[in-house]
Design a protein around this motif. Structure first.
Motif: not given
Length: 477
Positions: A16, A43, A99-100, A126-127
């Motif tokens: 994240p 990112h 994220g994921s 993840s976020f």
């Protein structure tokens, strides 16, 4: 010949935020691939993972160019999928997404059903993980629903929330969410809640701030690391009706008492709940009559009690509907639809071309339409014999007032039913009471007619007078 095995494509999550959130398994996959493909270089951990892959001799590239050349996001994602399938066919490829891999990733959803590749997914935080921690919310307990900002107006329409709105990367998206919620709240007659903006979670400049709803799209400069938490909104009628229907279904399945009930066994409960609701209605009406400004100190408790009693009455309706549904007769939805459609038909002055200038005209028209719709020859058919006597008399008089024949009121004025000494429409002599009970009954009927002319509910008036008398007696003892 057997079909060739599709090439493998390893999909890893970038986490994240920055490199601190990259799992060891993701680093290992990046270190042994021939090509690392980043969905985007925008990112915080992308550069670190790319440097690791290059140090191990891998090539690194991104798919950012597809955002620039495609006309829509959907076209960009389709182009990315084709690009990745081609790369995986040439060499061992690792695909890194923010994220994921299984959280809000359109390209991964497409790749999972694409027969040209075999996916190996390597998860990362993840976020969502950072969001729950920042909000102090258990998503299962709170029933939070994850919605993409671009789909919010459609996917969340009519739902009470709460929502975690992801991918709020443009001011226009926050504005669309703001306007959608404001419109729903206006329809529900409530104020929108404060929103919670989540910006750059897990980074040194992390921002978690509650903002007034009108300021939602003016509080931060959103980017791809911005999301929004929308607290629970006012519940909608449709969602609450559905929850009640499901609850009644579960009670009929799991509760021994509810499971044994029939329409007949529930009849006394329906009557009892109806009277308790009526008592609560009259309590609120009495307090409002005493203090029309709604400042009476007892009013909040009375209103709360009214809400409870109405709910108990609705539960009886829902339970009878469930019993009918189990027999294949009708459902809760059928009951709601039928009363809706009937009310539309019975109000042509609202939903049609007819006019009505007074409540009396509306009531008379209602009775006439009932006779026509139900094809009744008996004007008093459908009046329950179990009604309390005063209420039954009032209903009979109202029905008589809607008849085309002219009836003299028992009270003596133009009105709703023949009095003990008044002739009927044919001029026939009236029946006279031959005993004290009959005389009292005729006197009561005249009082009910008088109450109707004065716009008074005789049942409520007698209950109120009885309550006053009871109170006087109790005070005098």
């Amino acid at each position: 010949m057997p079909e060739a095995t599709p090439p493998e494509l390893v999909v890893v999550g970038l986490g994240p935020a920055d490199g601190r959130w990259l799992p060891p398994a993701v680093r290992e996959e990046a270190a042994r691939c021939a090509l690392l493909v980043l969905r985007t270089e925008r990112h915080p951990s992308a550069a670190e993972l790319a440097a690791l892959a290059r140090a191990e001799g891998a090539q690194v590239r991104s798919l950012d160019q597809h955002y620039e050349t495609a006309g829509t996001l959907e076209e960009a994602y389709r182009a990315m999928v084709e690009d990745l399938v081609a790369e995986a066919a040439r060499q061992p490829t690792c695909y890194a997404v923010p994220g994921s891999p299984l959280v809000a990733e359109a390209t991964v959803r497409a790749l999972r059903v694409d027969p040209r590749v075999r996916l190996q997914l390597v998860a990362a935080p993840s976020f969502l993980d950072l969001a729950w921690a920042a909000l102090g919310v258990d998503p299962l307990e709170a029933g939070v629903r994850l919605v993409d900002a671009g789909d919010f107006a459609v996917e969340a329409a009519g739902q009470p929330g709460p929502f975690l709105v992801g991918q709020c990367d443009q001011p226009e998206l926050l504005s669309a969410v703001k306007l959608a919620v404001a419109e729903w709240c206006e329809l529900a007659g409530v104020e929108p809640p404060d929103g919670v903006l989540l910006h750059h979670l897990g980074l040194p400049d992390q921002l978690v701030v509650s903002v007034p709803w009108p300021e939602l799209d003016r509080s931060v400069e959103p980017d791809h690391l911005t999301s929004l938490y929308v607290p629970r909104l006012a519940p909608t009628v449709s969602s609450e009706a559905a929850r009640l229907e499901e609850l009644v279904r579960e009670l009929r399945t799991r509760c021994p008492w509810d499971r044994e009930q029939t329409h007949g066994s529930l009849a006394p409960h329906l009557l009892e709940e109806a009277y308790e609701a009526l008592e609560a209605v009259e309590a609120v009406a009495r307090l409002l009559a005493e203090d029309p400004a709604e400042d009476h100190p007892d009013l909040p408790a009375a209103v709360d009690h009214l809400e409870e009693e109405l709910g108990d009455l609705v539960f009886q309706v829902a339970l009878h509907s469930r019993l009918a549904a189990e027999r294949g007769w009708f459902t809760w939805a059928d009951v709601l639809r039928r009363v809706h459609d009937k009310l539309v038909r019975r109000h042509p002055h609202v939903f049609g071309s007819e006019t009505a200038s007074s409540a009396e005209e509306v009531a008379a028209g209602w009775e006439r339409r009932k006779l026509t719709e139900e094809g009744r020859s008996d004007p008093f058919a459908g009046i329950p014999s179990a009604l309390p006597a005063l209420a039954q008399a009032a209903k009979v008089l109202r029905r008589a007032a809607a008849l085309p024949e002219a009836w003299a009121s028992p009270h003596g004025g133009p009105g709703s039913a023949p009095g003990p000494d008044a002739p009927g429409p044919s001029g026939a002599e009236p029946a006279r009471a031959a005993d004290p009970a009959g005389a009292v009954g005729e006197a009561l009927l005249s009082l009910v007619a008088l109450a109707g002319q004065l716009g008074v509910d005789p049942e409520a008036a007698l209950r109120a007078a009885t309550a006053r008398f009871r109170h006087q007696v109790e005070r005098s003892r």
